[in-house]
Design a protein around this motif. Structure first.
Motif, mmCIF file in Angstrom:
data_model
loop_
_atom_site.group_PDB
_atom_site.id
_atom_site.type_symbol
_atom_site.label_atom_id
_atom_site.label_comp_id
_atom_site.label_asym_id
_atom_site.label_seq_id
_atom_site.Cartn_x
_atom_site.Cartn_y
_atom_site.Cartn_z
ATOM 1 N N VAL A 115 0.867 -1.177 0.000
ATOM 2 C CA VAL A 115 0.000 0.000 0.000
ATOM 3 C C VAL A 115 0.902 1.225 0.000
ATOM 4 C CG1 VAL A 115 -1.934 -1.144 1.124
ATOM 5 C CG2 VAL A 115 -0.165 -0.067 2.525
ATOM 6 N N ALA A 116 0.397 2.319 -0.531
ATOM 7 C CA ALA A 116 1.221 3.516 -0.711
ATOM 8 C C ALA A 116 1.112 4.436 0.496
ATOM 9 C CB ALA A 116 0.805 4.260 -1.970
ATOM 10 N N VAL A 117 2.270 4.867 0.990
ATOM 11 C CA VAL A 117 2.341 5.933 1.991
ATOM 12 C C VAL A 117 2.896 7.160 1.270
ATOM 13 C CG1 VAL A 117 3.346 6.703 4.164
ATOM 14 C CG2 VAL A 117 2.706 4.299 3.866
ATOM 15 N N SER A 118 2.111 8.224 1.220
ATOM 16 C CA SER A 118 2.480 9.377 0.399
ATOM 17 C C SER A 118 2.373 10.664 1.200
ATOM 18 C CB SER A 118 1.577 9.446 -0.841
ATOM 19 O OG SER A 118 0.216 9.530 -0.456
ATOM 20 N N GLY A 119 2.869 11.738 0.607
ATOM 21 C CA GLY A 119 2.814 13.043 1.245
ATOM 22 C C GLY A 119 3.830 13.985 0.633
ATOM 23 N N THR A 120 4.067 15.094 1.319
ATOM 24 C CA THR A 120 5.005 16.119 0.859
ATOM 25 C C THR A 120 5.850 16.577 2.039
ATOM 26 O OG1 THR A 120 3.393 16.888 -0.779
ATOM 27 C CG2 THR A 120 5.228 18.360 -0.285
ATOM 28 N N VAL A 121 7.159 16.700 1.821
ATOM 29 C CA VAL A 121 8.072 17.156 2.870
ATOM 30 C C VAL A 121 8.373 18.633 2.655
ATOM 31 C CG1 VAL A 121 10.255 16.756 4.053
ATOM 32 C CG2 VAL A 121 9.111 14.859 2.895
ATOM 33 N N VAL A 122 8.148 19.424 3.710
ATOM 34 C CA VAL A 122 8.456 20.855 3.645
ATOM 35 C C VAL A 122 9.276 21.235 4.873
ATOM 36 C CG1 VAL A 122 6.336 21.379 2.375
ATOM 37 C CG2 VAL A 122 6.369 21.579 4.865
ATOM 38 N N GLY A 123 10.005 22.337 4.752
ATOM 39 C CA GLY A 123 10.760 22.858 5.878
ATOM 40 C C GLY A 123 9.902 23.750 6.753
ATOM 41 N N GLY A 131 14.543 15.306 -2.060
ATOM 42 C CA GLY A 131 15.575 14.314 -1.771
ATOM 43 C C GLY A 131 15.512 13.706 -0.389
ATOM 44 N N THR A 132 14.558 14.125 0.448
ATOM 45 C CA THR A 132 14.459 13.563 1.797
ATOM 46 C C THR A 132 14.235 12.056 1.724
ATOM 47 O OG1 THR A 132 13.564 15.631 2.682
ATOM 48 C CG2 THR A 132 13.174 13.630 3.964
ATOM 49 N N ASP A 133 15.041 11.312 2.466
ATOM 50 C CA ASP A 133 14.952 9.851 2.485
ATOM 51 C C ASP A 133 14.001 9.417 3.597
ATOM 52 O OD1 ASP A 133 15.679 7.144 1.891
ATOM 53 O OD2 ASP A 133 16.971 7.171 3.651
ATOM 54 N N LEU A 134 13.178 8.392 3.322
ATOM 55 C CA LEU A 134 12.243 7.871 4.315
ATOM 56 C C LEU A 134 12.665 6.470 4.737
ATOM 57 C CD1 LEU A 134 10.496 10.113 2.798
ATOM 58 C CD2 LEU A 134 8.515 8.796 3.547
ATOM 59 N N ASP A 135 12.614 6.202 6.035
ATOM 60 C CA ASP A 135 12.832 4.865 6.578
ATOM 61 C C ASP A 135 11.581 4.441 7.335
ATOM 62 O OD1 ASP A 135 15.347 4.601 5.564
ATOM 63 O OD2 ASP A 135 16.397 5.039 7.435
ATOM 64 N N PHE A 136 11.221 3.157 7.212
ATOM 65 C CA PHE A 136 10.043 2.616 7.885
ATOM 66 C C PHE A 136 10.501 1.566 8.896
ATOM 67 C CE2 PHE A 136 8.361 4.638 4.240
ATOM 68 C CZ PHE A 136 7.031 4.937 4.500
ATOM 69 N N ILE A 137 10.200 1.809 10.167
ATOM 70 C CA ILE A 137 10.629 0.944 11.264
ATOM 71 C C ILE A 137 9.373 0.388 11.934
ATOM 72 C CG2 ILE A 137 11.923 0.850 13.428
ATOM 73 C CD1 ILE A 137 13.301 3.520 12.313
ATOM 74 N N PHE A 158 6.478 12.345 -2.025
ATOM 75 C CA PHE A 158 6.955 10.969 -1.909
ATOM 76 C C PHE A 158 5.773 10.011 -1.962
ATOM 77 C CE2 PHE A 158 6.150 12.499 2.391
ATOM 78 C CZ PHE A 158 5.406 11.472 2.958
ATOM 79 N N SER A 159 6.054 8.781 -2.389
ATOM 80 C CA SER A 159 5.072 7.696 -2.373
ATOM 81 C C SER A 159 5.856 6.401 -2.272
ATOM 82 C CB SER A 159 4.209 7.710 -3.639
ATOM 83 O OG SER A 159 3.252 6.657 -3.603
ATOM 84 N N VAL A 160 5.712 5.717 -1.139
ATOM 85 C CA VAL A 160 6.504 4.525 -0.840
ATOM 86 C C VAL A 160 5.559 3.354 -0.591
ATOM 87 C CG1 VAL A 160 8.308 3.549 0.626
ATOM 88 C CG2 VAL A 160 8.218 6.024 0.244
ATOM 89 N N VAL A 189 -0.711 1.935 9.230
ATOM 90 C CA VAL A 189 -0.883 1.871 7.779
ATOM 91 C C VAL A 189 -1.659 0.596 7.465
ATOM 92 C CG1 VAL A 189 0.280 1.760 5.546
ATOM 93 C CG2 VAL A 189 1.285 3.108 7.406
ATOM 94 N N ILE A 190 -2.944 0.743 7.159
ATOM 95 C CA ILE A 190 -3.767 -0.422 6.830
ATOM 96 C C ILE A 190 -4.233 -0.384 5.381
ATOM 97 C CG2 ILE A 190 -4.531 -0.792 9.199
ATOM 98 C CD1 ILE A 190 -7.091 0.678 8.557
ATOM 99 N N GLY A 191 -4.009 0.719 4.720
ATOM 100 C CA GLY A 191 -4.330 0.897 3.308
ATOM 101 C C GLY A 191 -3.533 2.075 2.801
ATOM 102 N N ASN A 192 -3.808 2.510 1.584
ATOM 103 C CA ASN A 192 -3.117 3.691 1.072
ATOM 104 C C ASN A 192 -3.282 4.841 2.061
ATOM 105 O OD1 ASN A 192 -2.363 2.302 -1.221
ATOM 106 N ND2 ASN A 192 -4.070 3.073 -2.454
ATOM 107 N N THR A 193 -2.167 5.448 2.449
ATOM 108 C CA THR A 193 -2.160 6.439 3.527
ATOM 109 C C THR A 193 -1.494 7.716 3.051
ATOM 110 O OG1 THR A 193 -2.021 4.674 5.188
ATOM 111 C CG2 THR A 193 -1.432 6.901 5.896
ATOM 112 N N ASP A 194 -2.230 8.817 3.095
ATOM 113 C CA ASP A 194 -1.682 10.125 2.735
ATOM 114 C C ASP A 194 -1.341 10.871 4.024
ATOM 115 O OD1 ASP A 194 -0.974 12.564 1.747
ATOM 116 O OD2 ASP A 194 -2.868 12.969 0.717
#
Length: 416
Positions: A115-123, A131-137, A158-160, A189-194
């Motif tokens: 499933v897709a985890v998406s969004g936008t990274v802002v300062g 270029g922000t890297d995402l890690d899922f733990i 991003f969409s991971v 995260v149980i489905g596509n998550t924005d």
């Protein structure tokens, strides 16, 4: 034979690499499929030595039209990661295999649907952070899962793809961005998550060199804990490189510092409380317990100029630098003599660029000084349209009329 990559070499002059030994290659084959049994085409195969952590170089390591792959690996315990192509809804697979000296067919590797985890990274000032890297733990176990195509694009989006679970999601802006990492805890995260807009915050730079007497210490781990709560803060890229150098960012505050040297070095851990990171800090730390040494002052008045032919100029912060190191986009570019005041980047890529200039003296590094410029290609303006020439009376008066491009011009030149 298996190709080999030598990483993080410190090259500041002529260097003898000695004997570089290539290991015998054992053929590792397999087939990658999706949950319906269809072949997964162009999946990328990566191998890593479990014991040494070395990434194994595997040329031609993408699956063919039948989902099959064939690579050479040293024998021993290997971690194999399979990443689907960009845009796929499949999730990477990670497993450990034991490669005998006769080779190994791993059989079928299934990539699950995600499933897709998406969004936008802002300062924190509202600007995008590309270029922000995402890690899922995984929140319940602390285990990081493999993810592919997990960096924000040039628009900060991003969409991971991940399998459903509850995750601590770490956002890791580059050091050059000026922002500290951030972790969103226990995201279900149980489905596509924005996730919508995810804000990262400006961070203080903590840089420096770890030495043992005159020698840099490689692969030290730098750990910060909150001085008030005692909680360890999330960090990444916090190991010293071949010059003993580290560079991390963290939210402004006061922290306790732990430096752990590599196992087998015979060196003791270093502990210091009350490190003040309310502003940028550059340190030199001797693990042999010698009094604090003073790193060189950074260069002064750094400027980047002239898209198309990038020129970097600076003034010396000290007059006794051993050398000056130039990095572009966080990657080593060149070393210069310590009295150099200018560098011309003849092969600068046509994009937005960030340079770092770092002074080195007696194996100690200064705080990096950054400059940024947009070296993207300049698009020439469109020509005017409907040019019309009309002779007026009395001669020789000529009237020119035309239609300007809607984007407008700085000026218009007329030649006869």
């Amino acid at each position: 034979m298996v190709p080999r990559e030598l990483r993080d070499l410190s090259i500041i002059g002529i260097i003898d690499l000695g004997d570089v030994r290539l290991r015998e290659g054992r053929l590792v084959t397999g087939t990658v499929q999706d949950p319906l049994g269809n072949p997964v085409v162009s999946a990328d195969i990566d191998l890593r030595d479990v014991v040494t952590g070395e990434k194994i170089v595997t040329p031609g390591d993408n699956t063919n039209s039948s989902g099959q792959f064939s690579v050479f690996s040293p024998d021993g315990q290997m971690e194999i990661e399979v990443d689907p192509i960009q845009g796929s809804s499949l999730v990477p697979a990670l497993s450990v295999i034991v490669v005998p000296n006769t080779g190994l067919d791993v059989g079928i590797i299934l990539l699950p649907e995600g499933v897709a985890v998406s969004g936008t990274v802002v300062g924190d000032s509202g600007n995008i952070v590309p270029g922000t890297d995402l890690d899922f733990i995984i929140s319940s176990t602390g285990i990081e899962i493999p993810t592919a195509h997990d960096n924000a694009n040039s628009s900060g989006n991003f969409s991971v793809q991940v399998v459903p679970d509850t995750y601590d999601i770490a956002f890791r802006p580059s050091f050059l961005s000026g922002f500290a990492p951030r972790v969103l805890p226990s995201v279900e995260v149980i489905g596509n998550t924005d996730l919508g807009v995810v804000e990262v915050f400006s961070g203080s730079a903590f840089t420096g060199t770890v030495i043992a007497g005159p020698d840099p210490v490689i692969d030290c781990e730098i750990v910060l804990t909150d001085s008030i709560t005692g909680a360890e803060v999330y960090m990444f890229g916090n190991d010293t490189d071949a010059l003993g150098v580290f560079a991390v960012r963290q939210l402004p505050g006061v922290y306790d510092l732990l430096i752990t040297p590599p196992i087998g070095s015979g060196l003791n851990e270093y502990v210091e409380t009350g490190i003040d990171l309310t502003t940028d800090l550059n340190r030199a730390i001797d693990l042999l317990g010698a009094p604090p040494v003073t790193p060189p002052e950074p260069v002064q008045d750094l400027t980047c100029c002239c898209p198309g032919g990038v020129v970097i100029q600076w003034e010396l912060g000290n007059t006794d630098y051993d050398l000056i190191q130039i990095q572009r986009q966080g990657v080593f570019l060149t070393n210069l003599a310590g009295d150099t005041l200018l560098f011309n980047d003849m092969n600068a890529p046509l994009e937005s660029l960030t340079y770092q200039v770092i002074a080195v003296r007696s194996s100690l590094t200064s705080a990096p000084v950054l400059c940024t410029l947009d070296n993207s290609p300049v698009t020439p303006p469109a020509p005017v349209e409907n040019l019309f020439c009309e002779q007026l009376q009395p001669e020789p008066t000529v009237q020119l009329t035309w239609v300007n491009d809607p984007a407008g011009y700085d000026s218009i030149q007329i030649f006869k």
